[in-house]
Design a protein around this motif. Structure first.
Motif, PDB file in Angstrom:
ATOM      1  N   VAL A  12     -35.442  -1.221 -45.033  1.00 41.27           N
ATOM      2  CA  VAL A  12     -36.125  -2.500 -44.901  1.00 41.27           C
ATOM      3  C   VAL A  12     -35.365  -3.330 -43.871  1.00 41.27           C
ATOM      4  N   PRO A  13     -36.044  -4.236 -43.158  1.00 43.97           N
ATOM      5  CA  PRO A  13     -35.328  -5.120 -42.236  1.00 43.97           C
ATOM      6  C   PRO A  13     -34.496  -6.112 -43.048  1.00 43.97           C
ATOM      7  N   PHE A  14     -33.239  -6.256 -42.692  1.00 42.75           N
ATOM      8  CA  PHE A  14     -32.353  -7.124 -43.475  1.00 42.75           C
ATOM      9  C   PHE A  14     -31.377  -7.843 -42.564  1.00 42.75           C
ATOM     10  N   ASP A  15     -31.199  -9.129 -42.816  1.00 42.13           N
ATOM     11  CA  ASP A  15     -30.206  -9.951 -42.121  1.00 42.13           C
ATOM     12  C   ASP A  15     -29.090 -10.227 -43.116  1.00 42.13           C
ATOM     13  N   ALA A  16     -27.921  -9.663 -42.872  1.00 42.87           N
ATOM     14  CA  ALA A  16     -26.783  -9.822 -43.774  1.00 42.87           C
ATOM     15  C   ALA A  16     -26.088 -11.162 -43.610  1.00 42.87           C
ATOM     16  N   GLY A  17     -26.631 -12.029 -42.776  1.00 40.95           N
ATOM     17  CA  GLY A  17     -26.046 -13.348 -42.600  1.00 40.95           C
ATOM     18  C   GLY A  17     -25.487 -13.569 -41.217  1.00 40.95           C
ATOM     19  N   ASP A  18     -25.535 -12.528 -40.376  1.00 39.58           N
ATOM     20  CA  ASP A  18     -25.010 -12.673 -39.023  1.00 39.58           C
ATOM     21  C   ASP A  18     -26.110 -12.911 -37.995  1.00 39.58           C
ATOM     22  N   GLY A  19     -27.369 -13.056 -38.465  1.00 35.75           N
ATOM     23  CA  GLY A  19     -28.488 -13.319 -37.581  1.00 35.75           C
ATOM     24  C   GLY A  19     -29.123 -12.084 -36.976  1.00 35.75           C
ATOM     25  N   THR A  20     -28.575 -10.914 -37.266  1.00 34.45           N
ATOM     26  CA  THR A  20     -29.114  -9.673 -36.739  1.00 34.45           C
ATOM     27  C   THR A  20     -29.920  -8.965 -37.812  1.00 34.45           C
ATOM     28  N   ILE A  21     -31.189  -8.716 -37.529  1.00 34.32           N
ATOM     29  CA  ILE A  21     -32.035  -7.996 -38.476  1.00 34.32           C
ATOM     30  C   ILE A  21     -31.867  -6.508 -38.197  1.00 34.32           C
ATOM     31  N   THR A  22     -31.442  -5.785 -39.212  1.00 35.53           N
ATOM     32  CA  THR A  22     -31.108  -4.374 -39.083  1.00 35.53           C
ATOM     33  C   THR A  22     -31.840  -3.564 -40.129  1.00 35.53           C
ATOM     34  N   PRO A  23     -32.411  -2.404 -39.774  1.00 35.31           N
ATOM     35  CA  PRO A  23     -32.993  -1.536 -40.793  1.00 35.31           C
ATOM     36  C   PRO A  23     -31.875  -1.065 -41.735  1.00 35.31           C
ATOM     37  N   THR A  24     -32.033  -1.328 -43.005  1.00 40.24           N
ATOM     38  CA  THR A  24     -30.988  -1.078 -43.999  1.00 40.24           C
ATOM     39  C   THR A  24     -31.611  -0.397 -45.211  1.00 40.24           C
ATOM     40  N   PRO A  25     -30.927   0.592 -45.803  1.00 46.86           N
ATOM     41  CA  PRO A  25     -31.482   1.220 -47.001  1.00 46.86           C
ATOM     42  C   PRO A  25     -31.825   0.178 -48.070  1.00 46.86           C
ATOM     43  N   LYS A  26     -33.050   0.238 -48.563  1.00 49.14           N
ATOM     44  CA  LYS A  26     -33.543  -0.754 -49.520  1.00 49.14           C
ATOM     45  C   LYS A  26     -32.665  -0.836 -50.765  1.00 49.14           C
ATOM     46  N   ARG A  27     -32.205   0.307 -51.274  1.00 50.56           N
ATOM     47  CA  ARG A  27     -31.377   0.281 -52.486  1.00 50.56           C
ATOM     48  C   ARG A  27     -30.035  -0.395 -52.225  1.00 50.56           C
ATOM     49  N   LEU A  28     -29.500  -0.260 -51.019  1.00 49.46           N
ATOM     50  CA  LEU A  28     -28.256  -0.935 -50.663  1.00 49.46           C
ATOM     51  C   LEU A  28     -28.475  -2.441 -50.628  1.00 49.46           C
ATOM     52  N   VAL A  29     -29.601  -2.873 -50.071  1.00 49.97           N
ATOM     53  CA  VAL A  29     -29.941  -4.299 -50.036  1.00 49.97           C
ATOM     54  C   VAL A  29     -30.090  -4.822 -51.464  1.00 49.97           C
ATOM     55  N   GLU A  30     -30.808  -4.088 -52.306  1.00 50.21           N
ATOM     56  CA  GLU A  30     -31.025  -4.521 -53.688  1.00 50.21           C
ATOM     57  C   GLU A  30     -29.710  -4.632 -54.454  1.00 50.21           C
ATOM     58  N   LEU A  31     -28.837  -3.643 -54.283  1.00 54.48           N
ATOM     59  CA  LEU A  31     -27.555  -3.678 -54.980  1.00 54.48           C
ATOM     60  C   LEU A  31     -26.702  -4.843 -54.488  1.00 54.48           C
ATOM     61  N   THR A  32     -26.723  -5.107 -53.204  1.00 53.59           N
ATOM     62  CA  THR A  32     -25.979  -6.241 -52.650  1.00 53.59           C
ATOM     63  C   THR A  32     -26.522  -7.563 -53.190  1.00 53.59           C
ATOM     64  N   ARG A  33     -27.823  -7.686 -53.250  1.00 60.92           N
ATOM     65  CA  ARG A  33     -28.420  -8.907 -53.815  1.00 60.92           C
ATOM     66  C   ARG A  33     -28.063  -9.057 -55.290  1.00 60.92           C
ATOM     67  N   TYR A  34     -28.014  -7.944 -56.007  1.00 61.41           N
ATOM     68  CA  TYR A  34     -27.605  -8.007 -57.422  1.00 61.41           C
ATOM     69  C   TYR A  34     -26.166  -8.507 -57.522  1.00 61.41           C
ATOM     70  N   LEU A  35     -25.279  -7.987 -56.701  1.00 62.92           N
ATOM     71  CA  LEU A  35     -23.880  -8.454 -56.724  1.00 62.92           C
ATOM     72  C   LEU A  35     -23.794  -9.930 -56.380  1.00 62.92           C
ATOM     73  N   GLU A  36     -24.615 -10.361 -55.448  1.00 67.08           N
ATOM     74  CA  GLU A  36     -24.630 -11.787 -55.110  1.00 67.08           C
ATOM     75  C   GLU A  36     -25.095 -12.625 -56.310  1.00 67.08           C
ATOM     76  N   SER A  37     -25.987 -12.063 -57.105  1.00 73.67           N
ATOM     77  CA  SER A  37     -26.517 -12.810 -58.255  1.00 73.67           C
ATOM     78  C   SER A  37     -25.523 -12.954 -59.404  1.00 73.67           C
ATOM     79  N   ILE A  38     -24.469 -12.136 -59.433  1.00 76.18           N
ATOM     80  CA  ILE A  38     -23.497 -12.209 -60.542  1.00 76.18           C
ATOM     81  C   ILE A  38     -22.252 -13.011 -60.179  1.00 76.18           C
ATOM     82  N   GLN A  39     -22.299 -13.711 -59.055  1.00 71.95           N
ATOM     83  CA  GLN A  39     -21.137 -14.521 -58.666  1.00 71.95           C
ATOM     84  C   GLN A  39     -20.939 -15.694 -59.607  1.00 71.95           C
TER      85      GLN A  39
END
Length: 128
Positions: free
Chosen positions: A100-127
């Motif tokens: 999926v296209p994903f911007d990790a916060g650096d302004g660059t949209i990069t094709p990124t494995p969807k499960r990696l994006v989902e797991l990262t968002r989950y980690l962000e949600s447990i802060q």
């Protein structure tokens, strides 16, 4: 009578389809966390006594209040940017699949494995 029967079959058909549908994003991310992360980082991400692993609930607070998405994704995937002495396993191949296209916060949209994006968002949600 025919109308009632067709409505009943329609509802049954929808129930079967719902059972076959993929897990919602947060459930799959939670499942991936339980499978790949909880063994070292604990079920809640805060760590396990006697196991040397990062407390995943404090990543934002240790980064000036900003969740370090790009670094977290790199670490999970196995790209350690020259720091090869990490005890953390590489999970990149396990999380491959649809991108999926994903911007990790650096302004660059990069094709990124969807499960990696989902797991990262989950980690962000447990802060904390």
């Amino acid at each position: 009578m025919k109308w009632t029967l067709s409505v009943g079959l329609g509802a049954a058909g929808l129930a079967v389809l719902a059972a076959c549908a993929p897990l919602p994003q947060n459930n799959r991310a939670e499942s991936d966390f339980a499978t790949y992360c909880a063994g070292c980082h604990g079920a809640d991400g805060a760590g396990i006594a006697g196991v040397k692993a990062t407390n995943l609930t404090t990543l934002s607070s240790k980064n000036g209040g900003t969740f370090p998405r790009l670094q977290v994704m790199g670490k999970i995937y196995g790209y350690t940017m020259g720091r090869s002495a990490s005890d953390m396993p590489e999970f990149g191949q396990l999380l491959e699949g649809e991108s999926v296209p994903f911007d990790a916060g650096d302004g660059t949209i990069t094709p990124t494995p969807k499960r990696l994006v989902e797991l990262t968002r989950y980690l962000e949600s447990i802060q904390q």
